[in-house]
Motif scaffolding. Structure first.
Motif, PDB file in Angstrom:
ATOM      1  N   ASN A 166     -10.337 -11.588  -5.944  1.00  0.00           N
ATOM      2  CA  ASN A 166     -10.956 -11.782  -4.634  1.00  0.00           C
ATOM      3  C   ASN A 166     -10.194 -12.738  -3.717  1.00  0.00           C
ATOM      4  OD1 ASN A 166     -13.765 -12.751  -2.938  1.00  0.00           O
ATOM      5  ND2 ASN A 166     -13.381 -10.581  -3.309  1.00  0.00           N
ATOM      6  N   PRO A 167      -9.630 -13.845  -4.197  1.00  0.00           N
ATOM      7  CA  PRO A 167      -8.849 -14.704  -3.297  1.00  0.00           C
ATOM      8  C   PRO A 167      -7.631 -13.991  -2.704  1.00  0.00           C
ATOM      9  CG  PRO A 167      -9.410 -15.867  -5.303  1.00  0.00           C
ATOM     10  CD  PRO A 167      -9.773 -14.432  -5.523  1.00  0.00           C
ATOM     11  N   VAL A 168      -7.034 -13.087  -3.461  1.00  0.00           N
ATOM     12  CA  VAL A 168      -5.899 -12.313  -2.956  1.00  0.00           C
ATOM     13  C   VAL A 168      -6.390 -11.333  -1.895  1.00  0.00           C
ATOM     14  CG1 VAL A 168      -4.062 -10.694  -3.575  1.00  0.00           C
ATOM     15  CG2 VAL A 168      -4.642 -12.587  -5.123  1.00  0.00           C
ATOM     16  N   LYS A 169      -7.489 -10.666  -2.177  1.00  0.00           N
ATOM     17  CA  LYS A 169      -8.076  -9.720  -1.222  1.00  0.00           C
ATOM     18  C   LYS A 169      -8.318 -10.381   0.132  1.00  0.00           C
ATOM     19  CE  LYS A 169     -12.308  -7.275  -0.207  1.00  0.00           C
ATOM     20  NZ  LYS A 169     -13.716  -7.261  -0.426  1.00  0.00           N
ATOM     21  N   HIS A 170      -8.774 -11.635   0.119  1.00  0.00           N
ATOM     22  CA  HIS A 170      -9.103 -12.348   1.353  1.00  0.00           C
ATOM     23  C   HIS A 170      -7.912 -13.112   1.941  1.00  0.00           C
ATOM     24  CE1 HIS A 170     -13.328 -11.408   1.545  1.00  0.00           C
ATOM     25  NE2 HIS A 170     -13.396 -11.598   0.236  1.00  0.00           N
ATOM     26  N   GLY A 171      -6.738 -12.964   1.335  1.00  0.00           N
ATOM     27  CA  GLY A 171      -5.544 -13.600   1.878  1.00  0.00           C
ATOM     28  C   GLY A 171      -5.472 -15.095   1.638  1.00  0.00           C
ATOM     29  N   LEU A 172      -6.205 -15.585   0.653  1.00  0.00           N
ATOM     30  CA  LEU A 172      -6.219 -17.014   0.353  1.00  0.00           C
ATOM     31  C   LEU A 172      -5.135 -17.411  -0.651  1.00  0.00           C
ATOM     32  CD1 LEU A 172     -10.079 -17.380   0.133  1.00  0.00           C
ATOM     33  CD2 LEU A 172      -8.600 -18.183   1.989  1.00  0.00           C
ATOM     34  N   ALA A 173      -4.597 -16.428  -1.343  1.00  0.00           N
ATOM     35  CA  ALA A 173      -3.543 -16.674  -2.333  1.00  0.00           C
ATOM     36  C   ALA A 173      -2.708 -15.404  -2.460  1.00  0.00           C
ATOM     37  CB  ALA A 173      -4.155 -17.041  -3.689  1.00  0.00           C
ATOM     38  N   GLU A 174      -1.442 -15.581  -2.827  1.00  0.00           N
ATOM     39  CA  GLU A 174      -0.582 -14.406  -3.041  1.00  0.00           C
ATOM     40  C   GLU A 174      -0.850 -13.767  -4.388  1.00  0.00           C
ATOM     41  OE1 GLU A 174       3.562 -14.520  -2.152  1.00  0.00           O
ATOM     42  OE2 GLU A 174       3.247 -15.917  -0.482  1.00  0.00           O
TER      43      GLU A 174
END
Length: 177
Positions: A135-143
């Motif tokens: 989910n953090p990747v989906k939201h652009g918060l982490a690569e």
């Protein structure tokens, strides 16, 4: 007024999404220690098995397995939300509360309800755990999932449940966001 019915299967695994009322807020990650404390107190009183958990700035996802005979997930989430809200104090609370929220003594930090889904089988379980990780990747918060600090993926890497380089693929389905 709508009547919300939740699937209550004692001892089942569930996926949850909880969201702040202000979707532009970063309160959950800013006050992560308060959230962790609220969670720890609640789970100490009413244990669960936390299969996956991820905290983003304005929402969180979790996969829990409840003890046999227990389906009281709503009470656990009520306590976590209440304890977190009390910890962050009045300064974080919105000043423009509706009459309805005031009457129910709500502080307005959280959306009233949450998304819950009863896990149906092993494939469904895996999809929801991976959704938490990614989910953090989906939201652009982490690569990469491993780059996000507020996720149980780190625990699962240590335990050998997932490779540290796990990338995952976009998960199809409904996840309550």
């Amino acid at each position: 007024m709508p009547s919300y019915r939740r699937g209550r299967v004692p001892g089942a695994s569930y996926f949850f999404t909880l969201t702040l009322a202000d979707r532009s807020s970063t309160l959950l990650t800013e006050r992560i220690d308060d959230l962790r404390h609220a969670y720890a107190l609640t789970i100490r009183e009413a244990p669960i098995v936390c299969e996956a958990f991820v905290v983003l700035p304005d929402h969180l996802h979790a996969v829990w397995t409840l003890p046999p005979g227990d389906s009281a997930f709503s009470e656990r989430w009520r306590k976590i939300k209440h304890r977190f809200s009390r910890a962050v104090g009045r300064t974080a609370h919105p000043t423009n509360l509706s009459d309805s929220k005031r009457a129910k003594r709500e502080c307005g930090i959280w959306q009233r309800r949450f998304w819950e889904h009863v896990i149906r089988d092993e494939g469904d379980f895996r999809r929801h755990v991976e959704y938490c990780w990614g989910n953090p990747v989906k939201h652009g918060l982490a690569e990469r999932a491993v780059d996000w600090p507020f996720s149980t993926i780190h625990r699962d890497i240590r335990l050998g449940r997932v490779d540290a380089q796990w990338v995952g693929s976009p998960t199809e389905g409904r996840f309550g966001e």
